[in-house]
Design an enzyme around this catalytic site. Structure first.
Site, PDB file in Angstrom:
ATOM      1  N   TYR A  78      41.776  40.449  46.207  1.00 28.29           N
ATOM      2  CA  TYR A  78      42.081  40.013  44.836  1.00 28.29           C
ATOM      3  C   TYR A  78      40.912  39.207  44.279  1.00 28.29           C
ATOM      4  O   TYR A  78      40.448  39.453  43.159  1.00 28.29           O
ATOM      5  CB  TYR A  78      43.360  39.180  44.859  1.00 28.29           C
ATOM      6  CG  TYR A  78      43.863  38.750  43.491  1.00 28.29           C
ATOM      7  CD1 TYR A  78      44.617  39.614  42.706  1.00 28.29           C
ATOM      8  CD2 TYR A  78      43.604  37.474  42.997  1.00 28.29           C
ATOM      9  CE1 TYR A  78      45.101  39.227  41.460  1.00 28.29           C
ATOM     10  CE2 TYR A  78      44.075  37.076  41.747  1.00 28.29           C
ATOM     11  CZ  TYR A  78      44.821  37.960  40.979  1.00 28.29           C
ATOM     12  OH  TYR A  78      45.292  37.570  39.751  1.00 28.29           O
ATOM     13  N   SER A  92      40.753  36.126  36.387  1.00 26.72           N
ATOM     14  CA  SER A  92      41.565  35.073  37.003  1.00 26.72           C
ATOM     15  C   SER A  92      40.612  33.971  37.423  1.00 26.72           C
ATOM     16  O   SER A  92      39.421  34.221  37.649  1.00 26.72           O
ATOM     17  CB  SER A  92      42.264  35.625  38.247  1.00 26.72           C
ATOM     18  OG  SER A  92      42.785  34.575  39.035  1.00 26.72           O
ATOM     19  N   LYS A 108      38.576  40.239  40.996  1.00 23.94           N
ATOM     20  CA  LYS A 108      38.527  39.464  39.755  1.00 23.94           C
ATOM     21  C   LYS A 108      37.098  38.970  39.464  1.00 23.94           C
ATOM     22  O   LYS A 108      36.705  38.868  38.288  1.00 23.94           O
ATOM     23  CB  LYS A 108      39.514  38.296  39.815  1.00 23.94           C
ATOM     24  CG  LYS A 108      40.974  38.746  39.870  1.00 23.94           C
ATOM     25  CD  LYS A 108      41.378  39.562  38.650  1.00 23.94           C
ATOM     26  CE  LYS A 108      42.857  39.878  38.599  1.00 23.94           C
ATOM     27  NZ  LYS A 108      43.277  40.621  37.418  1.00 23.94           N
ATOM     28  N   ASN A 149      45.305  44.268  31.172  1.00 26.44           N
ATOM     29  CA  ASN A 149      45.966  43.227  31.953  1.00 26.44           C
ATOM     30  C   ASN A 149      46.576  43.686  33.277  1.00 26.44           C
ATOM     31  O   ASN A 149      46.804  42.866  34.175  1.00 26.44           O
ATOM     32  CB  ASN A 149      47.044  42.622  31.024  1.00 26.44           C
ATOM     33  CG  ASN A 149      48.099  41.844  31.741  1.00 26.44           C
ATOM     34  OD1 ASN A 149      47.859  40.712  32.140  1.00 26.44           O
ATOM     35  ND2 ASN A 149      49.281  42.430  31.921  1.00 26.44           N
TER      36      ASN A 149
END
Ligand code: NDP
Length: 273
Positions: A179, A164, A183, A111
């Site tokens: 980001y 995500s 992901k 995580n």
């Protein structure tokens, strides 16, 4: 049921028992590793896994004493270890001490992650690398190290990689290409590992939440940004970390025996628009 026999399937005794559905989500006797469990989603999930019966080992860079206290207060078993998931020797050392202390690893909730908001023209290559290194390479390092232990010891474990909805959609109004790219990489890394390790009975899935209220999403974001997000959400609100516990329990437990290589999107329909 002849059609099952024809497909080469054998129904287990457990599947015939009436308690089957009640205990299929349980994690009694399992050892779960949670990275980034010192705060935010990882902390809440660590507590959820412990409540379902697992012994939970929490890994982060700055320690997770608070999470351990929360679990122990509820009668659960937990301890924390310090390691940077981007540093393979640190990860190997942490996993070796888990094997020594707990004897096995059955579940990995992979995580730990970071996010940077900046336009593509403002971001430096070093910043892009830092996000990809933590979110994608860090998850690869953890998953591979845990996968190796599971393969060597014949453990039919479950690995849950934190992705995500940003791996599928592009968030607005903030720009965060590093980001989003990291992901998207996690989602396909997950599918790749799921196919490669299916032969060992190891299941690998990703979880893709929408906006969840945590230190990362709320404390680090100006109020104007949060106000801009809410009207874009079909449910009209952010998610709570607690709302991710049932999906993670599903992926971690025997309940998801035939689920591998999936990306479980829990975003209140944000990515449907
Ligand atoms: P937080 O910032 O609240 O928590 C992140 C955790 O990761 C901290 O415990 C941090 O601890 C740890 N961490 C960061 N870098 C490293 C590293 N290199 N090695 C070890 N641990 C590290 O984030 P969230 O709880 O919001 O997010 C958790 C995950 O969920 C992330 O992967 C995020 O991308 C993902 N996610 C979050 C969403 C949200 O809306 N909040 C939505 C979708 C996905 P420390 O700094 O002590 O190491």
């Amino acid at each position: 049921m002849q059609y099952q026999e024809k497909a080469g399937l054998i129904k287990t005794k457990k599947e015939d028992e009436s308690m089957y559905l009640q205990d299929i989500f349980g994690l009694d006797g399992k050892v779960a590793v949670v990275t980034g469990g010192g705060r935010g989603i990882g902390q809440v999930i660590a507590c959820g896994l412990a409540k379902a019966g697992a012994e939970v080992v929490v890994i982060s860079r700055s320690g997770a004493e608070e999470t351990v206290r929360m679990i122990e207060k509820d009668g659960g078993k937990s301890y924390d270890l310090r390691a940077d998931v981007t540093d393979e020797p640190q990860v190997e050392q942490a996993l070796a001490s888990i094997l020594e202390r707990s004897g096995t690893i059955d579940i990995l909730f992979n995580n730990a992650g970071i996010c940077m908001h900046q336009s593509t023209m403002e971001a430096t290559v070093e910043e892009f690398r830092q996000v990809v290194d933590t979110n994608l390479t860090g998850e690869f390092i953890m998953a591979r190290a845990v996968g190796r232990i599971m393969i060597e010891r014949g453990i039919k474990g479950s690995i849950i990689n934190m992705a995500s909805m940003s791996g599928t959609i592009v968030n607005i109004p903030q720009w965060q290409c590093s980001y989003n790219a990291s992901k998207a990489g996690v989602i396909h890394l997950t599918k790749s590992l799921a196919v490669e390790w299916a032969q060992y009975g190891i299941r690998v899935n990703s979880l893709s939440p929408g906006y969840i209220a945590t230190p990362m999403s709320v404390d680090l974001s100006p109020q104007e940004l949060i106000d801009a997000w809410i009207p874009l959400m079909p449910l009209g609100r952010m998610g709570k970390p607690e709302e991710l516990i049932p999906p993670v329990l599903y992926l971690a437990s025997d309940a998801s025996g035939y689920t591998t290589g999936s990306d479980l999107i829990v975003d209140g329909a944000y990515s449907c628009q």
